[in-house]
Design an enzyme around this catalytic site. Structure first.
Site, mmCIF file in Angstrom:
data_model
loop_
_atom_site.group_PDB
_atom_site.id
_atom_site.type_symbol
_atom_site.label_atom_id
_atom_site.label_comp_id
_atom_site.label_asym_id
_atom_site.label_seq_id
_atom_site.Cartn_x
_atom_site.Cartn_y
_atom_site.Cartn_z
ATOM 1 N N LYS A 75 -30.292 -64.652 6.747
ATOM 2 C CA LYS A 75 -30.921 -63.370 7.064
ATOM 3 C C LYS A 75 -29.983 -62.202 6.850
ATOM 4 O O LYS A 75 -30.432 -61.047 6.786
ATOM 5 C CB LYS A 75 -31.478 -63.397 8.485
ATOM 6 N N ASP A 123 -35.393 -62.976 16.723
ATOM 7 C CA ASP A 123 -34.971 -64.137 17.497
ATOM 8 C C ASP A 123 -33.450 -64.238 17.485
ATOM 9 O O ASP A 123 -32.885 -65.095 18.148
ATOM 10 C CB ASP A 123 -35.559 -65.419 16.908
#
Length: 406
Positions: A75, A123
């Protein structure tokens, strides 16, 4: 366990906007951004001959994103890239001329960035990327986290100077709250999921993810026959499937999308043939994949470009963490977080099932590419699940040389 893609759009060309975002030109733009980062280096690609023999497939290669840009996750490629692109575009509008990556450190551009705030729900890993991107350009970041996000992951985001906002409920609740607050305050949402009317920025995030696939394809001698890739809202799976479709068309590898059984919104969507929000039940250990509603843009890509969809259980995720930490003969030790090895866990499950092997045409000649999408982003939890610290795993002698399909 395994669901073949039966959508009417399966194997049709990508939507033109998706083909533009995930094709060669779009991926090359993400590569240009990485070339301007001093901390960028390609992540390792490892060959697992021992596991390949055990599963009776020709070869397995693992792209290890646990080393990506100091954030320990793929990410790092998405949120930061989108933030930088948005700053460059805003600077170009204000200055009336194109602005390049080389100008990001200039006082003029940093002054513009300082007036911008980027927000997202996370998250853990996506929020770190957005916060890092904001710090790179001198902007502000506000990161929304739900109650299930560990304090260790919150602290890892906060160290980039982001404002942290706790939200009651699930990841999807934090997405809604981030969007609400950002609309009130004029902040820019940088989400890795999309909804009606909000697609371009998630598309940029996905475009950033193509960099790991391009690196992997550049390092292998032969194109893989199969790619097993995990999904939360579907962004990384769509980036991989979409870029492969853009590159290879009907000759592309078979892409299998793997999710936690407890949060399988893409699987449920494939069953229904339309986007489906699944009920929130017992949390999954695969925390980075605990998403209950698919990204619309991701589903649009996957409905065309994914071969099949499958789920894995909690014990599968923990077992593959341990298998990678304690490898068989000839395989290197790899630190995979709770969500990192889920694609490989899917391969293990599919290879052991005669029906799945036949449906996916998995055999002793198959060349399988998987992604370790995160390292030990929560080291304490990793040590609890594996019985070894990440440092102890990495200190093990290499079982094989980093390799390519042969």
């Amino acid at each position: 366990m395994l669901l073949a893609n039966a959508h009417p759009d399966y194997r049709k060309p990508l939507d033109p906007a998706d083909a533009d975002m995930l094709g060669l030109a779009g991926a090359a733009e993400a590569g240009r951004f990485l070339a301007h980062r001093d901390d960028h280096a390609p992540t390792p690609l490892h060959r697992l001959p021992g596991l390949a023999a055990a599963l009776d497939v020709g070869a397995i290669c693992v792209k290890d994103e646990g080393f990506r840009l100091g954030l320990g996750s793929f990410k790092a490629l998405g949120g930061a890239y989108a933030v930088v692109r948005l700053v460059l575009e805003e600077a170009g509008r204000r200055l009336g001329r194109p602005v390049d990556y080389a100008e990001l450190g200039s006082p003029e551009i940093r002054s513009i960035a300082a007036g911008m705030t980027f927000a997202c729900a996370t998250d853990g890993n996506h929020g770190r990327s957005v916060a890092q991107g904001a710090r790179l350009v001198g902007a502000r970041a506000a990161i929304f986290v739900h109650g299930g996000v560990s304090q260790e992951r919150v602290g890892a985001i906060a160290r980039f100077g982001a404002e942290m906002v706790r939200v009651d409920g699930t990841y999807d609740d934090s997405v809604a709250e981030a969007a609400r607050v950002a609309a009130e305050k004029g902040w820019t949402i940088v989400s890795d999921t999309s909804w009606p009317g909000y697609e371009r920025i998630p598309g940029l995030v996905m475009q950033g993810y193509t960099a790991m696939l391009r690196e992997a394809l550049g390092a292998v001698a032969e194109v893989p026959t199969h790619v097993f890739v995990q999904a939360g809202v579907g962004g990384v799976a769509a980036a991989v499937a979409g870029h492969l479709a853009a590159l290879f068309g009907d000759r592309r590898p078979s892409v299998v999308v793997v999710e936690p059984a407890r949060a399988a919104c893409i699987y449920a969507t494939a069953q229904a043939g339309r986007p489906v929000k699944v009920a929130h039940g017992e949390p999954t250990v695969m925390a980075m994949l605990e998403c209950y509603e698919p990204s619309l843009i991701a589903w649009r890509v996957l409905s065309r470009a994914a071969e099949a969809f499958m789920t894995v259980e909690e014990e599968d995720a923990v077992a593959i963490m341990n298998r990678l930490a304690r490898p068989g003969a000839g395989d290197p030790a790899i630190v995979a977080g709770e969500s990192g090895g889920v694609g490989l866990a899917g391969l293990v499950r599919a290879a052991a099932d005669p029906g799945a092997r036949s449906a996916l045409r998995l055999d002793s000649a198959s060349r399988v590419l998987v992604f370790n999408t995160e390292g030990a982003t929560d080291p304490q939890l990793y040590a609890k699940l594996v019985g070894l610290s990440p440092q102890e795993v990495l200190a093990k002698p290499a079982g094989s040389q980093p390799g390519v399909f042969a």
